[in-house]
Motif scaffolding. Sequence first.
Motif, PDB file in Angstrom:
ATOM      1  N   GLU A  47       0.546  -1.129  -0.029  1.00 62.84           N
ATOM      2  CA  GLU A  47      -0.586   0.204  -0.026  1.00 62.84           C
ATOM      3  C   GLU A  47       1.144   1.194   0.122  1.00 62.84           C
ATOM      4  N   ILE A  48       2.168   1.261   0.517  1.00 62.13           N
ATOM      5  CA  ILE A  48       3.184   2.195   0.722  1.00 62.13           C
ATOM      6  C   ILE A  48       3.772   2.839  -0.510  1.00 62.13           C
ATOM      7  N   THR A  49       3.563   1.689  -1.412  1.00 59.31           N
ATOM      8  CA  THR A  49       4.300   1.356  -3.108  1.00 59.31           C
ATOM      9  C   THR A  49       3.336   2.492  -3.575  1.00 59.31           C
ATOM     10  N   ARG A  50       1.868   1.723  -3.557  1.00 61.28           N
ATOM     11  CA  ARG A  50       0.651   2.019  -4.017  1.00 61.28           C
ATOM     12  C   ARG A  50       0.033   3.250  -4.550  1.00 61.28           C
ATOM     13  N   ARG A  51       0.177   4.277  -2.954  1.00 55.38           N
ATOM     14  CA  ARG A  51       0.111   5.307  -2.496  1.00 55.38           C
ATOM     15  C   ARG A  51       1.444   6.943  -2.302  1.00 55.38           C
ATOM     16  N   TRP A  52       2.875   5.992  -2.354  1.00 54.51           N
ATOM     17  CA  TRP A  52       3.781   6.999  -2.266  1.00 54.51           C
ATOM     18  C   TRP A  52       4.917   6.543  -3.196  1.00 54.51           C
ATOM     19  N   PRO A  53       5.131   5.845  -4.492  1.00 52.93           N
ATOM     20  CA  PRO A  53       5.839   5.345  -4.961  1.00 52.93           C
ATOM     21  C   PRO A  53       7.203   5.962  -4.459  1.00 52.93           C
ATOM     22  N   THR A  54       7.331   7.452  -5.107  1.00 54.72           N
ATOM     23  CA  THR A  54       8.772   7.988  -5.082  1.00 54.72           C
ATOM     24  C   THR A  54       9.386   7.224  -3.509  1.00 54.72           C
ATOM     25  N   PHE A  55       8.232   7.827  -2.663  1.00 51.58           N
ATOM     26  CA  PHE A  55       9.007   7.650  -1.225  1.00 51.58           C
ATOM     27  C   PHE A  55       9.316   6.687  -0.560  1.00 51.58           C
ATOM     28  N   ALA A  56       8.810   4.919  -1.315  1.00 59.71           N
ATOM     29  CA  ALA A  56       8.512   3.815  -0.849  1.00 59.71           C
ATOM     30  C   ALA A  56       9.710   3.283  -1.578  1.00 59.71           C
ATOM     31  N   ALA A  57      10.290   4.184  -2.729  1.00 59.92           N
ATOM     32  CA  ALA A  57      11.036   3.298  -3.204  1.00 59.92           C
ATOM     33  C   ALA A  57      12.617   4.221  -2.357  1.00 59.92           C
ATOM     34  N   ARG A  58      12.384   5.051  -1.823  1.00 57.34           N
ATOM     35  CA  ARG A  58      13.541   5.978  -1.539  1.00 57.34           C
ATOM     36  C   ARG A  58      13.630   4.772   0.263  1.00 57.34           C
ATOM     37  N   SER A  59      12.771   4.722   0.401  1.00 61.77           N
ATOM     38  CA  SER A  59      12.634   3.686   1.750  1.00 61.77           C
ATOM     39  C   SER A  59      13.053   2.418   2.340  1.00 61.77           C
ATOM     40  N   VAL A  60      12.806   1.837   0.944  1.00 64.50           N
ATOM     41  CA  VAL A  60      12.736   0.209   0.557  1.00 64.50           C
ATOM     42  C   VAL A  60      13.407  -0.690   1.559  1.00 64.50           C
ATOM     43  N   GLU A  61      14.908  -0.163   2.385  1.00 65.70           N
ATOM     44  CA  GLU A  61      15.542  -1.050   3.617  1.00 65.70           C
ATOM     45  C   GLU A  61      15.622  -0.190   4.710  1.00 65.70           C
ATOM     46  N   SER A  62      14.132   0.302   4.515  1.00 61.20           N
ATOM     47  CA  SER A  62      13.663   0.744   6.827  1.00 61.20           C
ATOM     48  C   SER A  62      13.429  -0.158   7.659  1.00 61.20           C
ATOM     49  N   GLY A  63      12.479  -1.001   6.413  1.00 64.52           N
ATOM     50  CA  GLY A  63      11.832  -2.950   6.949  1.00 64.52           C
ATOM     51  C   GLY A  63      10.893  -1.955   7.500  1.00 64.52           C
ATOM     52  N   TYR A  64       9.951  -0.944   7.938  1.00 60.82           N
ATOM     53  CA  TYR A  64       9.308  -1.292   8.012  1.00 60.82           C
ATOM     54  C   TYR A  64       8.225  -1.709   6.740  1.00 60.82           C
ATOM     55  N   GLN A  65       7.165  -2.066   7.875  1.00 55.37           N
ATOM     56  CA  GLN A  65       5.881  -2.858   6.946  1.00 55.37           C
ATOM     57  C   GLN A  65       4.590  -2.118   6.732  1.00 55.37           C
ATOM     58  N   SER A  66       4.546  -1.131   8.133  1.00 60.86           N
ATOM     59  CA  SER A  66       2.883  -0.465   8.432  1.00 60.86           C
ATOM     60  C   SER A  66       3.073   0.758   8.779  1.00 60.86           C
ATOM     61  N   VAL A  67       2.824   2.139   8.269  1.00 57.29           N
ATOM     62  CA  VAL A  67       3.076   3.240   9.428  1.00 57.29           C
ATOM     63  C   VAL A  67       1.384   3.402   9.635  1.00 57.29           C
ATOM     64  N   HIS A  68       1.775   4.504  10.782  1.00 53.79           N
ATOM     65  CA  HIS A  68       0.117   5.026  10.809  1.00 53.79           C
ATOM     66  C   HIS A  68       0.997   6.985  11.326  1.00 53.79           C
TER      67      HIS A  68
END
Length: 237
Positions: free
Chosen positions: A100-121
């Motif tokens: 869902e992160i990738t679908r809604r915010w692709p630019t941010f998702a691409a930069r943060s892929v190595e963070s390890g976070y799977q969900s955000v609130h």
Amino acid sequence: MTESSREAQLLETFVTLADSLVVGFDVLDLLQTLVDRCTVLFPAKDAGILLASSTGELEVVVSTSERSRLVGLLQLGADEGPCVEAYTSSKVVTVVDAAEITRRWPTFAARSVESGYQSVHAVPLRLRGTSLGSLNLFSEVPGALDEGDTVAIQALTDVATISILQERALRETSVAREQLQRALDSRIIIEQAKGVISYTHDIDMDAAFRLIREYARSNRVRLSDVAEGIVRRSLTV
């Protein structure tokens, strides 16, 4: 943690935040307390807060780890993400998995892929429709917050927001922004102090911040004053 223990800690957190309704309280320490407590009370590995500066630009002001701080910075660099959206919309934003992160915010998702976070609130810090920033919870596992947790988190952020703006001089928005700007400016010197302590003590940035904060609290000195002393080499921690 049992339900009764959790309720007791939640009440204690509300009391701690309410105790800040006095002149001269430390804004940074208040917000750091809030994010620290959130990782204990709710299903989140890390937490952080973004605040808007006097010019309206968001900045990471507190976080529970260097990793969550960097993820906040990545959102600001991409100008998108759940934490940014919570601020701009003044609404709770929750994403349950990495897809869902990738679908809604692709630019941010691409930069943060190595963070390890799977969900955000992300929950806005708001007062009478005006958003000052957002409180953000990061989890390493997918999943949504239940309704009770969402209500409790919003209530905590509301109390924190009121605490920031409680003094008479801060009831006008322009003055409130000045107060927040001072907190943001203080954060710069704290980041510099973290780097000094990390280098001199051969520890990571998270451990360095804990050391600085423990010194400030045990000596009843503001975080920013301790940080300035460290950077100027007039204080040894």
